[in-house]
Motif scaffolding. Structure first.
Motif, PDB file in Angstrom:
ATOM      1  N   LEU A   9       0.829  -1.203   0.000  1.00  0.00           N
ATOM      2  CA  LEU A   9       0.000   0.000   0.000  1.00  0.00           C
ATOM      3  C   LEU A   9       0.866   1.257   0.000  1.00  0.00           C
ATOM      4  O   LEU A   9       0.627   2.182  -0.773  1.00  0.00           O
ATOM      5  CB  LEU A   9      -0.950   0.007   1.196  1.00  0.00           C
ATOM      6  N   ASN A  10       1.874   1.290   0.855  1.00  0.00           N
ATOM      7  CA  ASN A  10       2.760   2.459   0.901  1.00  0.00           C
ATOM      8  C   ASN A  10       3.437   2.695  -0.436  1.00  0.00           C
ATOM      9  O   ASN A  10       3.537   3.830  -0.894  1.00  0.00           O
ATOM     10  CB  ASN A  10       3.807   2.305   2.007  1.00  0.00           C
ATOM     11  N   LYS A  11       3.897   1.628  -1.062  1.00  0.00           N
ATOM     12  CA  LYS A  11       4.522   1.770  -2.385  1.00  0.00           C
ATOM     13  C   LYS A  11       3.507   2.288  -3.401  1.00  0.00           C
ATOM     14  O   LYS A  11       3.831   3.123  -4.233  1.00  0.00           O
ATOM     15  CB  LYS A  11       5.096   0.437  -2.858  1.00  0.00           C
ATOM     16  N   ALA A  12       2.292   1.778  -3.332  1.00  0.00           N
ATOM     17  CA  ALA A  12       1.260   2.166  -4.294  1.00  0.00           C
ATOM     18  C   ALA A  12       0.877   3.636  -4.152  1.00  0.00           C
ATOM     19  O   ALA A  12       0.884   4.377  -5.134  1.00  0.00           O
ATOM     20  CB  ALA A  12       0.025   1.274  -4.140  1.00  0.00           C
ATOM     21  N   VAL A  13       0.539   4.077  -2.941  1.00  0.00           N
ATOM     22  CA  VAL A  13       0.058   5.450  -2.771  1.00  0.00           C
ATOM     23  C   VAL A  13       1.179   6.476  -2.863  1.00  0.00           C
ATOM     24  O   VAL A  13       0.909   7.662  -3.063  1.00  0.00           O
ATOM     25  CB  VAL A  13      -0.767   5.644  -1.472  1.00  0.00           C
ATOM     26  N   ASN A  14       2.412   6.046  -2.747  1.00  0.00           N
ATOM     27  CA  ASN A  14       3.552   6.956  -2.903  1.00  0.00           C
ATOM     28  C   ASN A  14       4.204   6.840  -4.272  1.00  0.00           C
ATOM     29  O   ASN A  14       5.227   7.474  -4.515  1.00  0.00           O
ATOM     30  CB  ASN A  14       4.580   6.714  -1.796  1.00  0.00           C
ATOM     31  N   PRO A  96      -3.856  -1.235 -15.854  1.00  0.00           N
ATOM     32  CA  PRO A  96      -3.107  -2.492 -15.827  1.00  0.00           C
ATOM     33  C   PRO A  96      -1.647  -2.291 -15.420  1.00  0.00           C
ATOM     34  O   PRO A  96      -0.962  -3.219 -15.044  1.00  0.00           O
ATOM     35  CB  PRO A  96      -3.201  -2.996 -17.263  1.00  0.00           C
ATOM     36  N   ILE A  97      -1.179  -1.045 -15.475  1.00  0.00           N
ATOM     37  CA  ILE A  97       0.220  -0.764 -15.155  1.00  0.00           C
ATOM     38  C   ILE A  97       0.260   0.120 -13.926  1.00  0.00           C
ATOM     39  O   ILE A  97      -0.163   1.268 -13.949  1.00  0.00           O
ATOM     40  CB  ILE A  97       0.929  -0.066 -16.332  1.00  0.00           C
ATOM     41  N   ASP A  98       0.733  -0.444 -12.819  1.00  0.00           N
ATOM     42  CA  ASP A  98       0.879   0.299 -11.582  1.00  0.00           C
ATOM     43  C   ASP A  98       2.028  -0.329 -10.815  1.00  0.00           C
ATOM     44  O   ASP A  98       2.940  -0.879 -11.433  1.00  0.00           O
ATOM     45  CB  ASP A  98      -0.436   0.349 -10.787  1.00  0.00           C
TER      46      ASP A  98
END
Length: 146
Positions: A9-14, A96-98
């Motif tokens: 989650l931290n990697k995603a939202v940052n 599809p790319i995150d």
């Protein structure tokens, strides 16, 4: 959420992609057709994917409903930053790319699910206000029909 989920989650939202999604959210909200296109993409994504997605389907649909009501001008009793966060979360969800690309089975959905749940829980108060508004709309409609 476990330690591994929090790390994802931290990697995603940052991530740069989430920052990009936040920027795009304002553009999407400014144009009803773009908002509707995102809503259609999210609904397709929900029907196209199975398994873990079913666990958050109701949350996603409620967020979609909020965006639709906002885009139509029916519900505007939400701070701009909150509706932008919802749209950014939905953009992240359908892309599809995150952080973990969706073409990786199961793992590719973990970050999408984490972001949606984070948005949902972060805006819990706003979501409850929307639900109350929605209930009142139904009551008002029923009262008018009598």
């Amino acid at each position: 959420m476990g330690k591994k989920s929090n790390n994802i989650l931290n990697k995603a939202v940052n991530s740069g992609f989430f920052r990009y999604a936040l920027q795009q959210a304002a553009h999407i909200l400014a144009d009803y057709k773009n908002s509707q296109s995102l809503i259609d993409d999210v609904k397709f994504h929900l029907t196209d994917k199975k398994g873990k997605i079913n666990e958050i389907k109701q949350e996603v649909l409620l967020l979609v409903e909020m965006v639709a009501a906002y885009a139509k001008g029916e519900y505007r009793d939400i701070p701009w930053s909150s509706i932008v966060m919802i749209v950014a979360g939905l953009i992240y969800f359908v892309s599809p790319i995150d952080v973990i690309p969706d073409f990786f089975p199961v793992a590719g959905l973990v970050d999408d699910i984490s972001v949606i749940l984070w948005v949902y829980h972060s805006l819990r108060h706003e979501i409850e206000r929307y639900k109350d508004w929605k209930r009142n709309q139904k009551t008002t409609i029923l009262e008018r029909e009598e």
